[in-house]
Design a protein around this motif. Structure first.
Motif, PDB file in Angstrom:
ATOM      1  N   GLU A   1       0.825  -1.213   0.000  1.00 11.44           N
ATOM      2  CA  GLU A   1       0.000   0.000   0.000  1.00 11.44           C
ATOM      3  C   GLU A   1       0.858   1.262   0.000  1.00 11.44           C
ATOM      4  O   GLU A   1       0.559   2.227  -0.710  1.00 11.44           O
ATOM      5  CB  GLU A   1      -0.947  -0.007   1.196  1.00 11.44           C
ATOM      6  CG  GLU A   1      -2.005  -1.107   1.141  1.00 11.44           C
ATOM      7  CD  GLU A   1      -2.854  -1.045  -0.119  1.00 11.44           C
ATOM      8  OE1 GLU A   1      -3.168   0.078  -0.569  1.00 11.44           O
ATOM      9  OE2 GLU A   1      -3.189  -2.124  -0.665  1.00 11.44           O
TER      10      GLU A   1
ATOM     11  N   SER B   1       2.550   1.619  -3.303  1.00 10.03           N
ATOM     12  CA  SER B   1       1.540   2.023  -4.281  1.00 10.03           C
ATOM     13  C   SER B   1       1.262   3.526  -4.185  1.00 10.03           C
ATOM     14  O   SER B   1       1.152   4.221  -5.198  1.00 10.03           O
ATOM     15  CB  SER B   1       0.276   1.186  -4.048  1.00 10.03           C
ATOM     16  OG  SER B   1      -0.856   1.851  -4.498  1.00 10.03           O
ATOM     17  N   ASN B   2       1.182   4.055  -2.973  1.00  8.45           N
ATOM     18  CA  ASN B   2       0.981   5.500  -2.808  1.00  8.45           C
ATOM     19  C   ASN B   2       2.177   6.285  -3.359  1.00  8.45           C
ATOM     20  O   ASN B   2       2.008   7.325  -3.998  1.00  8.45           O
ATOM     21  CB  ASN B   2       0.781   5.847  -1.337  1.00  8.45           C
ATOM     22  CG  ASN B   2      -0.595   5.450  -0.841  1.00  8.45           C
ATOM     23  OD1 ASN B   2      -1.459   5.088  -1.642  1.00  8.45           O
ATOM     24  ND2 ASN B   2      -0.796   5.509   0.460  1.00  8.45           N
TER      25      ASN B   2
HETATM   26 MG    MG Z   1      -3.204   4.040  -1.724  1.00 13.77          MG
END
Ligand code: MG
Ligand code: ADP
Length: 619
Positions: free
Chosen positions: A33, A36-37
């Motif tokens: 996550e 991904s950010n």
């Molecule tokens: Mg995200």
């Protein structure tokens, strides 16, 4: 500016409680996550720099860096993406902007056994950091701005924001997320573990993810690689990442088209129905790239709405990079890409429907109603769409293709018969079907609201006209019946219905358009149909419900000449046209037909009164 303290939005607080309080089997997804950010942030800046090149600040080499410090017990994820300023921080880290999040939290919290895979799907990925960290510090500087900001939280209700100065400030633009790992999460500081996690979940990320000088991932966009070099597992991870999905892709389409306009598509059909499929606000989930630069997630004009279940990316080097998103919509090259994609997708669906009918049935169950919208919206593709449509039918347990229906048509049958309605169970038992069932003539059972609408646009399949069995005359005489279900019984002494019909017409007046003998009934005494050229019954019902029609049109009442009620009434009518029973019978039978269609009697009180009076006489 001095340090400010804020409370998390209530929903975030609840989410964090759940995240911190439950036991997870795969906490490792926090890294997916956060990477991904970081990757999204790089994508964003690369796009912004198209119009404002100075934002790059001389550092055009986007990358994501991981650093573990075993002594300090921290893992740091750094990117040189777009970064956040004071207001961005308040808007994004502390609130949840996305719709549907409430439902998600409910789902997560239900049994305390949260499915961490859901976290990314609902756009709350950042908070997964608190599965492994008891303190998170975010230092960030927005591209093009001077101040750095420091966001800190222990995930227990509050966070602080302050300007970062001196050593704490970020030299480069972008964001560093420092995780102070929980005691039981120190495993995520081990280099081999980190490498493994990145390889598993983030290999497809288009920017290098580095640890020291080493790139841990492939670092090239997955769709630019030859399909033969990509494993199913890698496709799946990319699908999860790009679509915020958690299921397996039902179908993966990775193609390169060369021609007037060249492009690559990596598209996925989900195996589950997304919760917002019918949300009118729902935007596309297919991302448009131009030469590997992310342009937009909502490229209007890239795909038709009836393919809105598709996920993935389309990348074309032939679109102009410097064109605004609004202009892009009207670019004829985009229209070319669209028509290429539609053909490809429908072609693949057709193949799949022939090769794996069972799997196709699952797809159809999920997305058939959406795909059928294309029959109304996309005139040019009607034929191709009809080929991949499936319909419930009286002829088989499983939904049928139209081609299958046509093959099974009886000798002398010249139309594709269908009935529309709302409730599948009700429609399957409709009296209108009786004569067709008796002859073994198959009828399609259409119960999606959209069925009514495409039927207005499409009249034929393989030159066979569609014909509603609740409208117009049903003439099954020409159709050769099933040998064992022959209709040789009775008929000869069929009574003359003329007097009865005249009496009913007189009594019902404007309440019916006509009264006539039926050829479609075998068991029920009566049914209502729409006259040829009138609006079909179910369509009228839909329009009335949506306030687009106020008055019901009068229907044709059909009488079953073989039914005992009808034959007895016919005799009484011939003997005495003024027989009082005929009046009650006319109204009762009309209401009975309405009830069989799932409607209320015209005047319920009057209906009850007549029913009681007839029963009283009979007893
Ligand atoms: Mg995200
Ligand atoms: P999503 O990524 O689905 O939007 P997240 O909870 O993962 O949801 O992130 C919330 C938001 O926080 C992002 O949309 C982004 O605006 C901001 N954000 C998170 N990490 C970063 C980062 N590394 N750089 C810039 N913005 C970020």
């Amino acid at each position: 500016m001095s340090k400010e303290t804020y409370s998390f939005q209530t929903e975030v607080g609840r989410l964090l409680d759940i995240v911190a309080g439950s036991l997870y089997s795969n906490r490792e997804i926090f890294l997916r996550e956060l990477i991904s950010n970081a990757s999204d942030a790089c994508d964003k800046l690369r796009h912004m720099a198209l119009t404002v090149p100075s934002l790059i600040e001389g550092d055009g080499e986007f990358k994501i860096e991981l650093a573990a410090d075993a002594k300090a017990g921290t893992l740091t994820i750094t990117d040189n993406g777009v970064g956040m300023n004071h207001d961005d921080l308040l808007d994004t880290l502390g609130t949840i902007a996305k719709s549907g999040t409430g439902a998600f939290i409910e789902q997560l919290g239900k049994d305390g056994k949260a499915d961490t895979n859901l976290i990314g799907q609902f756009g709350v990925g950042f908070y997964s950091a608190f599965m492994v960290a008891d303190r998170v510090e975010v230092t960030t500087r927005k591209a093009g701005e001077a101040e750095s900001w420091l966001w800190i939280s222990d995930g227990k209700g509050q966070f602080t924001v302050e300007q970062a100065s001196g050593d704490a400030a970020r030299a480069g633009r972008g964001t560093a997320v420092v995780l102070h790992m929980k005691k039981d999460a120190k495993e995520f500081l081990e280099e081999t573990r980190i490498r493994h996690i990145v390889k598993t979940y983030s290999d497809h990320i288009a920017f290098p993810v580095k640890m020291g000088d080493d790139a841990l991932n492939e670092g090239s966009a997955i769709w630019t690689r030859p399909a033969k070099d990509v494993t199913a597992e890698q496709y799946k991870e990319f699908y999860h990442h790009s679509a915020h999905a958690f299921d397996e892709p039902w179908l993966t389409l990775h193609n390169r088209a060369e021609g007037m306009v060249s492009y690559t598509n990596l598209l996925f059909v989900p195996s589950h129905r997304p919760f917002d499929l019918f949300d009118p606000e729902r935007k596309s989930h297919v991302k448009l790239y131009v030469n590997r630069v992310f342009i937009t997630e909502n490229a209007e004009g890239l795909l038709p709405t009836y393919l809105r279940f598709l996920r993935g990316v389309v990348d074309s080097e032939d679109l102009s990079l410097n064109i605004s998103r609004e202009m892009l919509q009207h670019d004829p090259k985009l229209a070319k890409i669209k028509s290429g994609l539609v053909k490809k997708v429908l072609g693949e669906l057709k193949k799949k429907s022939e090769k794996a009918p069972d799997e196709y049935a699952t797809f159809w169950d999920n997305f058939g109603a959406v795909l059928k919208e294309g029959l109304v919206d996309d005139f040019a593709m009607q034929e191709k769409l009809l080929e991949v449509c499936r319909f419930a039918t009286t002829g088989a347990d499983a939904p049928t293709a139209l081609a299958g229906y046509v093959e099974r048509m009886k000798d002398g049958q010249d139309a594709i018969y269908y009935i529309t309605g709302e409730d599948p169970a009700l429609v399957a038992r409709s009296p209108h079907l009786e004569g067709f069932k008796a002859k073994g003539v198959e009828v399609l059972l259409l119960t999606d609201p959209v069925d009514e609408f495409w039927m207005q646009h499409i009249t034929k399949f393989q030159d066979k006209p569609f014909k509603s069995i609740t409208r117009g005359a049903a003439d099954l005489d020409k159709v050769a019946g099933d040998a064992n279900k022959d209709e040789n019984e009775k008929k000869d002494d069929a009574p003359n219905l003329d007097a009865l019909i005249a009496a009913f017409k007189l009594e019902l007046g404007e309440g019916v358009k006509d009264v006539r003998p039926s050829k479609r009934l075998t068991e029920s005494p009566v049914c209502l149909i729409a006259d040829d050229g009138d609006m079909d019954v179910n369509l009228e019902r839909l329009l009335r419900r949506h306030g687009q029609m106020t008055h019901a049109m009068p229907r044709v009442l059909e009488l079953n000449p073989d039914h005992a009620i009808v034959t007895k009434l016919a005799r009484r009518a011939s003997d005495n046209a003024d027989d009082a029973v005929l009046k009650d019978a006319a109204h009762l039978l009309l209401d009975q037909a309405r009830i069989a269609d799932g409607e209320a009697p015209q005047d319920p009180a009057e209906f009850a009164r007549r029913l009681a009076s007839v029963m009283e006489r009979a007893l």
